[in-house]
Design an enzyme around this catalytic site. Structure first.
Site, PDB file in Angstrom:
ATOM      1  N   GLY A  74       5.079  -0.955   2.558  1.00  0.00           N
ATOM      2  CA  GLY A  74       4.246   0.059   2.354  1.00  0.00           C
ATOM      3  C   GLY A  74       5.092   1.465   2.362  1.00  0.00           C
ATOM      4  N   HIS A  99       0.882  -1.250  -0.042  1.00  0.00           N
ATOM      5  CA  HIS A  99       0.029  -0.038   0.115  1.00  0.00           C
ATOM      6  C   HIS A  99       0.855   1.091   0.011  1.00  0.00           C
ATOM      7  CE1 HIS A  99       0.798   0.641   4.316  1.00  0.00           C
ATOM      8  NE2 HIS A  99       0.876  -0.631   4.394  1.00  0.00           N
ATOM      9  N   ASP A 100       0.419   2.339  -0.584  1.00  0.00           N
ATOM     10  CA  ASP A 100       1.043   3.758  -0.750  1.00  0.00           C
ATOM     11  C   ASP A 100       2.495   3.685  -1.398  1.00  0.00           C
ATOM     12  OD1 ASP A 100      -1.228   4.939   0.833  1.00  0.00           O
ATOM     13  OD2 ASP A 100      -0.586   3.364   1.910  1.00  0.00           O
TER      14      ASP A 100
END
Length: 257
Positions: free
Chosen positions: A138, A120-121
């Protein structure tokens, strides 16, 4: 025309541009858009608010846009965005963003080899190569033209600089500066990525400046603050050197030495 295999499931609302091919047993969610001439082989799953550009080749068993593995994620309407001309090989996983950056982004002209994980991200820029089993935790950022060797994990919030090369089986826990070679567990700087720079068209003068800057930063014994001041005064008109200095000055996790 769009080609959709009879065993694939494409939910109502999904947007598939001209020339898209969806292979057997693929699943495409309702909030997905896929650009022209992108090809999905068999058993690809694309979910969530996901935008995929043109001319991508997505191989079997890839998963894109699934929920983040961040325990704080609460089903916020985050995105996964992928550019053009990427090759995404078997069993790659790319997770949607969280309420930090609100998106996970992969640029264009990248090669993601088998079993790469993009959490994520994460932001991966353009023209990067991530070899088999590279794991980006992340919030990692990978600048353009970076190469990461296989079986390399990268710690969350770490930044990887442009034109660097990281050896296979390394463990990256701090930022890797642009233009360098790094290798080891934990990763250490081994020198400049000279072969890579020449292949990318860097001039003799540009490489010479980077060599001198490298010695000041990593071999002179000067405190980092003093080395940065001397480099800025001497090479302030060299855009590659200034990018390197900006990278170091804005490092949150500190740089790998």
């Amino acid at each position: 025309m769009v080609e959709i295999h009879s065993t694939a499931i494409v939910e109502e609302g999904a947007k598939l541009a001209e020339g898209v091919k969806v292979g057997p047993y693929c699943i495409i969610g309702k909030d997905v858009s896929i650009g022209k001439n992108t090809v999905l082989d068999s058993h690809v799953v694309v979910e969530g608010i996901t935008e995929i550009g043109e001319n991508n080749r997505i191989y079997s068993f890839v998963s894109i846009g699934k929920d983040s593995q961040d325990l704080k994620y609460r089903d916020e309407p985050t995105k996964t965005i992928i550019g053009d001309n990427n090759k995404i090989r078997e069993f790659v996983t790319i997770h949607r963003g969280t309420d930090d950056r609100w998106e996970t982004r992969v640029g264009s002209n990248n090669l993601l080899m088998a079993y790469v994980h993009i959490a994520h991200d994460v932001i991966v820029a353009d023209n990067c190569i991530l070899a088999n089993n590279v794991t980006l935790a992340g919030h990692v950022t990978v600048d353009s033209n970076a190469i990461i060797g296989g079986l390399t994990p990268v710690h969350q919030f770490t930044r990887i600089g442009s034109y660097c090369m990281i050896g296979g089986g390394s463990a990256v826990v701090q930022d890797i500066c642009p233009f360098v070679l790094a290798e080891g567990n934990k990763a250490k700087i081994r020198g400049l990525n000279l072969v890579g720079l020449r292949r990318r068209g860097f001039t003799t003068e540009q490489i010479s400046n980077l060599k001198k800057v490298y010695r000041l930063l990593f071999r002179s014994g000067l405190p980092l603050k003093e080395a940065l001041a001397e480099i800025k005064e001497t090479y302030g008109d060299d855009e590659n050197v200034m990018y390197l200095l900006e990278f170091i000055e804005n490092s949150d996790r500190g740089i790998t030495r």
